[in-house]
Design a protein around this motif. Structure first.
Motif, mmCIF file in Angstrom:
data_model
loop_
_atom_site.group_PDB
_atom_site.id
_atom_site.type_symbol
_atom_site.label_atom_id
_atom_site.label_comp_id
_atom_site.label_asym_id
_atom_site.label_seq_id
_atom_site.Cartn_x
_atom_site.Cartn_y
_atom_site.Cartn_z
ATOM 1 N N ALA A 208 1.426 0.004 8.896
ATOM 2 C CA ALA A 208 1.082 1.200 8.118
ATOM 3 C C ALA A 208 1.613 2.456 8.793
ATOM 4 O O ALA A 208 2.178 3.342 8.131
ATOM 5 C CB ALA A 208 -0.431 1.291 7.953
ATOM 6 N N PRO B 200 -9.751 8.140 2.328
ATOM 7 C CA PRO B 200 -8.505 7.374 2.315
ATOM 8 C C PRO B 200 -8.255 6.789 0.930
ATOM 9 O O PRO B 200 -9.205 6.551 0.174
ATOM 10 C CB PRO B 200 -8.764 6.262 3.329
ATOM 11 C CG PRO B 200 -10.241 6.039 3.241
ATOM 12 C CD PRO B 200 -10.846 7.408 2.980
ATOM 13 N N GLU B 201 -6.992 6.576 0.579
ATOM 14 C CA GLU B 201 -6.685 5.948 -0.711
ATOM 15 C C GLU B 201 -6.923 4.440 -0.668
ATOM 16 O O GLU B 201 -7.086 3.797 -1.697
ATOM 17 C CB GLU B 201 -5.226 6.197 -1.105
ATOM 18 C CG GLU B 201 -4.892 7.635 -1.439
ATOM 19 C CD GLU B 201 -4.424 8.414 -0.225
ATOM 20 O OE1 GLU B 201 -4.049 9.586 -0.391
ATOM 21 O OE2 GLU B 201 -4.438 7.858 0.893
ATOM 22 N N ALA B 202 -6.913 3.873 0.539
ATOM 23 C CA ALA B 202 -7.115 2.431 0.693
ATOM 24 C C ALA B 202 -7.861 2.147 1.995
ATOM 25 O O ALA B 202 -7.713 2.874 2.983
ATOM 26 C CB ALA B 202 -5.782 1.697 0.682
ATOM 27 N N VAL C 141 -5.091 5.631 5.158
ATOM 28 C CA VAL C 141 -5.817 4.362 5.051
ATOM 29 C C VAL C 141 -6.882 4.259 6.135
ATOM 30 O O VAL C 141 -6.747 4.831 7.216
ATOM 31 C CB VAL C 141 -4.870 3.140 5.156
ATOM 32 C CG1 VAL C 141 -3.891 3.101 3.997
ATOM 33 C CG2 VAL C 141 -4.118 3.144 6.490
ATOM 34 N N PHE D 255 -8.426 -1.161 4.520
ATOM 35 C CA PHE D 255 -8.033 -2.543 4.815
ATOM 36 C C PHE D 255 -9.161 -3.224 5.585
ATOM 37 O O PHE D 255 -9.657 -2.691 6.575
ATOM 38 C CB PHE D 255 -6.753 -2.585 5.646
ATOM 39 C CG PHE D 255 -6.242 -3.988 5.866
ATOM 40 C CD1 PHE D 255 -5.361 -4.567 4.963
ATOM 41 C CD2 PHE D 255 -6.666 -4.736 6.956
ATOM 42 C CE1 PHE D 255 -4.911 -5.866 5.148
ATOM 43 C CE2 PHE D 255 -6.229 -6.035 7.144
ATOM 44 C CZ PHE D 255 -5.343 -6.601 6.232
ATOM 45 N N ALA E 245 -0.212 5.017 -1.066
ATOM 46 C CA ALA E 245 -1.256 5.495 -0.154
ATOM 47 C C ALA E 245 -0.642 6.307 0.982
ATOM 48 O O ALA E 245 0.390 5.932 1.543
ATOM 49 C CB ALA E 245 -2.032 4.313 0.408
ATOM 50 N N ALA F 272 0.833 -1.211 0.000
ATOM 51 C CA ALA F 272 0.000 0.000 0.000
ATOM 52 C C ALA F 272 0.865 1.258 0.000
ATOM 53 O O ALA F 272 0.577 2.224 -0.723
ATOM 54 C CB ALA F 272 -0.919 0.000 1.211
ATOM 55 N N ALA G 194 -11.511 4.367 -2.934
ATOM 56 C CA ALA G 194 -10.381 3.684 -2.300
ATOM 57 C C ALA G 194 -10.255 2.235 -2.784
ATOM 58 O O ALA G 194 -11.225 1.624 -3.238
ATOM 59 C CB ALA G 194 -10.557 3.698 -0.782
#
Length: 376
Positions: free
Chosen positions: A189, A221-223, A168, A225, A165, A159, A247
């Motif tokens: 992260a 957020p770009e990602a 997240v 989880f 990213a 990520a 995301a």
């Protein structure tokens, strides 16, 4: 009278022949504890098939220990991915003399059940990934895949370094597996400089994630989880698409399952990224041969974990042959001391039963099917 006597003689001869055969055989029961009902049935039955295929091959080899040919028998029990049920299954296996168990599949079952197995002298090989599983010091417990520490860290690295990213979100299903995996991802992260914009929770029976996803949409957020299983991750991906959440959806190897494509449709393509604890089937000759053999036997391709179950059952059978014993203590000691080359790479274990250098592959989906991207 003479006819009856002749029949009696035949029956006696047949009984003696059977007794002679059984005297030359030693039955070894291999238990399988997994979800054979409920939302994760697909995984439980896939794992069951991995064990079954290995047992059939070991029986064809006619392995001999102590002058007797080993006859392996599969005994499967449905633990429903439920801790209470899993403990009851463990006690049933121990009480019935099953000294080798494949599973449990869910970490939340493995953690409490492992104490029962240890007290019963049973050798356990699990795909439960929570780090706590191997922290109890049980000598004959083996984790046959990468742990949450390895999978979570690999996904965080991907990520940060590949997806670039900066921010997240993290969701978990409150199971021992999902929470443990999400914890490891979040920890790594932050080490890598990413901001964890929020931590949300659901459960492993949920189907509606709109409220959680709306919260994350506002934080951009770009990602995101997700620590959990495919039956929840797939509808989550669909709902992300509906809400316009841009995301990527990241997760562990349970999200690498073909179920993601079946349940999530085109919503998973180039959106879902998962850390698969294994080798790539199509890029390795041995793994590809296993896939073809599995498909021929069961009419479908293997899912995520069946190759690992297959490998470890073969490992156990060969360890019995080479150690000259079916005693779990001696077989376990042999496995600890000797590496095994299987479909999913080399199986070597540390003193706690963690697999050393378990391979991890980051994958995404294309056309509803998992596609490899990077190895760790």
């Amino acid at each position: 009278m003479q006819l009856l006597s002749f029949k009696s003689l035949l029956a006696t001869a047949a009984a003696l022949a059977c007794a002679a055969v059984s005297a030359q055989e030693q039955v070894v029961k291999i238990g399988h504890s997994g979800p054979l009902s409920g939302p994760n049935t697909f995984a439980g039955r896939d794992n069951d098939n991995g064990v079954r295929l290995a047992i059939e091959e070991l029986n064809a080899r006619k392995i001999s220990v102590g002058g007797k040919t080993l006859k392996f028998e599969l005994v499967s029990e449905d633990d429903q991915c439920d801790a209470k049920t899993g403990v009851a299954v463990a006690q049933k296996f121990v009480d019935s003399g099953v000294r080798y168990v494949m599973g449990p599949y869910c970490s939340g079952v493995t953690i409490p059940a492992s104490r029962v197995y240890d007290n019963g002298g049973t050798l356990v090989s699990t795909v439960g990934t929570n780090p706590k599983i191997t922290q109890s010091g049980y000598k004959n417990l083996f984790r046959i895949v990468a742990s949450d520490v390895q999978a979570g860290a690999s996904m965080a690295a991907y990520a940060a370094n590949v997806l670039k990213a900066k921010k997240v979100g993290v969701i978990d299903d409150r199971t021992a597996f999902g929470q443990g995996l999400a914890d490891e991802f979040a920890k790594e992260a932050q080490k890598l400089g990413m901001t964890v914009a929020g931590r949300e929770f659901t459960n492993d029976k949920a189907t509606d994630f709109m409220a959680i996803l709306t919260t994350f949409k506002a934080k951009q957020p770009e990602a995101i989880f997700y620590g959990g299983y495919a039956p929840q991750a797939a509808p989550m991906a669909r709902q992300m698409k509906q809400l316009g959440v841009r995301a990527k959806l990241l997760g562990g190897d349970t999200l690498c399952s073909p179920e993601m494509g079946k349940l999530g449709g085109d919503a998973v393509n180039d959106v879902v990224y998962c850390a698969y604890a294994g080798m790539l089937m199509d890029s390795d000759a041995g793994a590809k041969a296993f896939q073809e053999k599995f498909a021929k036997r069961f009419g479908q391709n293997p899912d995520v974990y069946s190759p690992f179950y297959y490998d470890q059952v073969i490992n156990i059978g060969e360890a019995m042959q080479k150690s000259g014993s079916i005693d779990p203590a001696k077989v376990g000691a042999y496995i600890h001391q000797n590496a095994h080359k299987g479909v999913m790479g080399e199986y070597a274990y540390d003193d706690k039963g963690n697999r050393i250098k378990a391979p991890v592959v980051v994958m995404t989906f294309e056309g509803g099917k998992a596609k490899p991207l990077a190895s760790y």
